[in-house]
Scaffold this motif. Structure first.
Motif, PDB file in Angstrom:
ATOM      1  N   MET A  83      19.889  -6.513  12.894  1.00 29.06           N
ATOM      2  CA  MET A  83      19.007  -7.479  13.559  1.00 29.06           C
ATOM      3  C   MET A  83      17.832  -7.883  12.676  1.00 29.06           C
ATOM      4  N   GLY A  84      17.739  -7.276  11.500  1.00 28.47           N
ATOM      5  CA  GLY A  84      16.676  -7.636  10.574  1.00 28.47           C
ATOM      6  C   GLY A  84      15.399  -6.829  10.734  1.00 28.47           C
ATOM      7  N   ASN A  85      15.438  -5.788  11.543  1.00 34.62           N
ATOM      8  CA  ASN A  85      14.249  -4.951  11.750  1.00 34.62           C
ATOM      9  C   ASN A  85      14.325  -3.747  10.819  1.00 34.62           C
ATOM     10  N   ARG A  86      14.007  -4.005   9.558  1.00 33.47           N
ATOM     11  CA  ARG A  86      14.154  -2.984   8.521  1.00 33.47           C
ATOM     12  C   ARG A  86      13.232  -1.792   8.718  1.00 33.47           C
ATOM     13  N   GLN A  87      12.003  -2.036   9.174  1.00 40.93           N
ATOM     14  CA  GLN A  87      11.048  -0.940   9.302  1.00 40.93           C
ATOM     15  C   GLN A  87      11.503   0.079  10.360  1.00 40.93           C
ATOM     16  N   LEU A  88      11.898  -0.409  11.529  1.00 38.18           N
ATOM     17  CA  LEU A  88      12.365   0.516  12.567  1.00 38.18           C
ATOM     18  C   LEU A  88      13.669   1.199  12.145  1.00 38.18           C
ATOM     19  N   ALA A  89      14.521   0.475  11.435  1.00 38.48           N
ATOM     20  CA  ALA A  89      15.762   1.076  10.928  1.00 38.48           C
ATOM     21  C   ALA A  89      15.434   2.197   9.947  1.00 38.48           C
ATOM     22  N   THR A  90      14.483   1.957   9.073  1.00 36.78           N
ATOM     23  CA  THR A  90      14.064   2.973   8.105  1.00 36.78           C
ATOM     24  C   THR A  90      13.449   4.172   8.811  1.00 36.78           C
ATOM     25  N   ASP A  91      12.679   3.926   9.861  1.00 34.21           N
ATOM     26  CA  ASP A  91      12.103   5.033  10.644  1.00 34.21           C
ATOM     27  C   ASP A  91      13.202   5.921  11.228  1.00 34.21           C
ATOM     28  N   ASP A  92      14.245   5.298  11.779  1.00 36.10           N
ATOM     29  CA  ASP A  92      15.357   6.073  12.334  1.00 36.10           C
ATOM     30  C   ASP A  92      16.104   6.833  11.239  1.00 36.10           C
ATOM     31  N   GLU A  93      16.291   6.207  10.098  1.00 37.23           N
ATOM     32  CA  GLU A  93      16.982   6.868   8.985  1.00 37.23           C
ATOM     33  C   GLU A  93      16.176   8.065   8.479  1.00 37.23           C
TER      34      GLU A  93
END
Length: 126
Positions: free
Chosen positions: A104-114
């Motif tokens: 969805m293009g939400n890199r920051q939240l994706a990185t937080d989950d990773e």
């Protein structure tokens, strides 16, 4: 092959209706997800969540349906529910949510989950 699977799913639903035990329907929904029959599995997941709304694994299962249908916002919402309701750290939910957020293009939240996922993996090694 798909026709045989649909027929078997119908028979399984009949069995569920007679036994009123949602573990039968949950097994069917899981099989439908594995078979990529997301629309059919979604119907069953919705029924299951109505019966047992606190079961975090059901939200994970329904999220997989939404991911298979490319409905990322609903998948993320269910993954949020799974993570919130889980009594343990659900690595699969974090991994799937990170992937959906990235798509969805939400890199920051994706990185937080990773990052959280890596922390959980390190904790399990100890």
């Amino acid at each position: 092959r798909q026709g045989l699977f649909s027929k078997a799913a119908h028979q399984y639903r009949l069995l569920f209706s007679h036994h009123a035990n949602y573990s039968y329907l949950q097994s069917l929904a899981e099989a439908l997800v594995k078979a990529k029959a997301f629309d059919e599995a979604l119907v069953d997941c919705i029924k299951l969540i109505k019966v047992s709304p606190q079961d975090d694994e059901l939200y994970l299962l329904r999220a997989k349906c939404y991911l298979g249908k490319h409905d990322l916002p609903r998948a993320i919402k269910d993954l949020d529910q799974c993570i919130q309701r889980s009594k343990k750290s659900n690595k699969e939910a974090y991994k799937l949510r990170a992937s959906a957020l990235r798509l969805m293009g939400n890199r920051q939240l994706a990185t937080d989950d990773e990052t959280r996922l890596k922390e959980m993996e390190q904790e399990s090694i100890r």
